[in-house]
Enzyme design. Sequence first.
Site, PDB file in Angstrom:
ATOM      1  CD  GLU A  20      55.676  12.792 -11.694  1.00 19.96           C
ATOM      2  OE1 GLU A  20      56.692  12.072 -11.747  1.00 19.96           O
ATOM      3  OE2 GLU A  20      55.340  13.412 -10.671  1.00 19.96           O
TER       4      GLU A  20
ATOM      5  CE1 TYR B 174      48.162   3.477  15.035  1.00 20.14           C
ATOM      6  CE2 TYR B 174      50.197   2.889  16.163  1.00 20.14           C
ATOM      7  CZ  TYR B 174      48.844   3.192  16.206  1.00 20.14           C
ATOM      8  OH  TYR B 174      48.178   3.193  17.397  1.00 20.14           O
TER       9      TYR B 174
END
Length: 204
Positions: free
Chosen positions: A73, A119
């Site tokens: 990948e 966050y």
Amino acid sequence: MSERELRERMAQQGRSIYERGLTAGSSGNISVRLPDGVLVTPTNSCLGRLDPDEISRLDSVGNLLSGKPPSKESFLHLAYYNARSQEQAVVHLHSTWSVAVSCLADIDPANAIPPITAYFVMRVGKLPLVPYFPPGDEELADAVGRAAKSSRGALLANHGPVIGAIDLDQAVYAIEELEETAKLFLMLRGLPTRYLTDAQVADL
């Protein structure tokens, strides 16, 4: 950091990711951009047992220069870097909660996880869903590259998350935040949930 320091940091972060159960076996891969190429974890390697000297060094188009053969990948990482010149590290995992979200049939493909916490918004932002491609399919690179033009992270359908940042530590923090938010998202499904408003997201 020197290349040697980057290699050692990749091994350190890989071990941390593995020991905390964020990826299993030989799944997942991480990379760091160099001025003239990329360092990426080798194919069929366990993130918990990376040898800094065996980490693959590629040139800017993916040719192997040193180390073991790269992750299959690695093209995904190169496509991401080509789309986002400011990011210097990429983490791709098969982390359980994020993969579970990527398999849901009713999530928003433009933003797979809503803004649950501040966050998440700050570290991840919008999270587009990239359509499913079989492992190693290079069409996945084009799809990730398109998604990365508008977001620092993406969720690969029936596969897992990928995200980048200005350095490896920040990329790891971001994918950790993504995984925890995926867990929250699944825990809250079916419950009345208060998401952050568009104004609150814009303020962040």
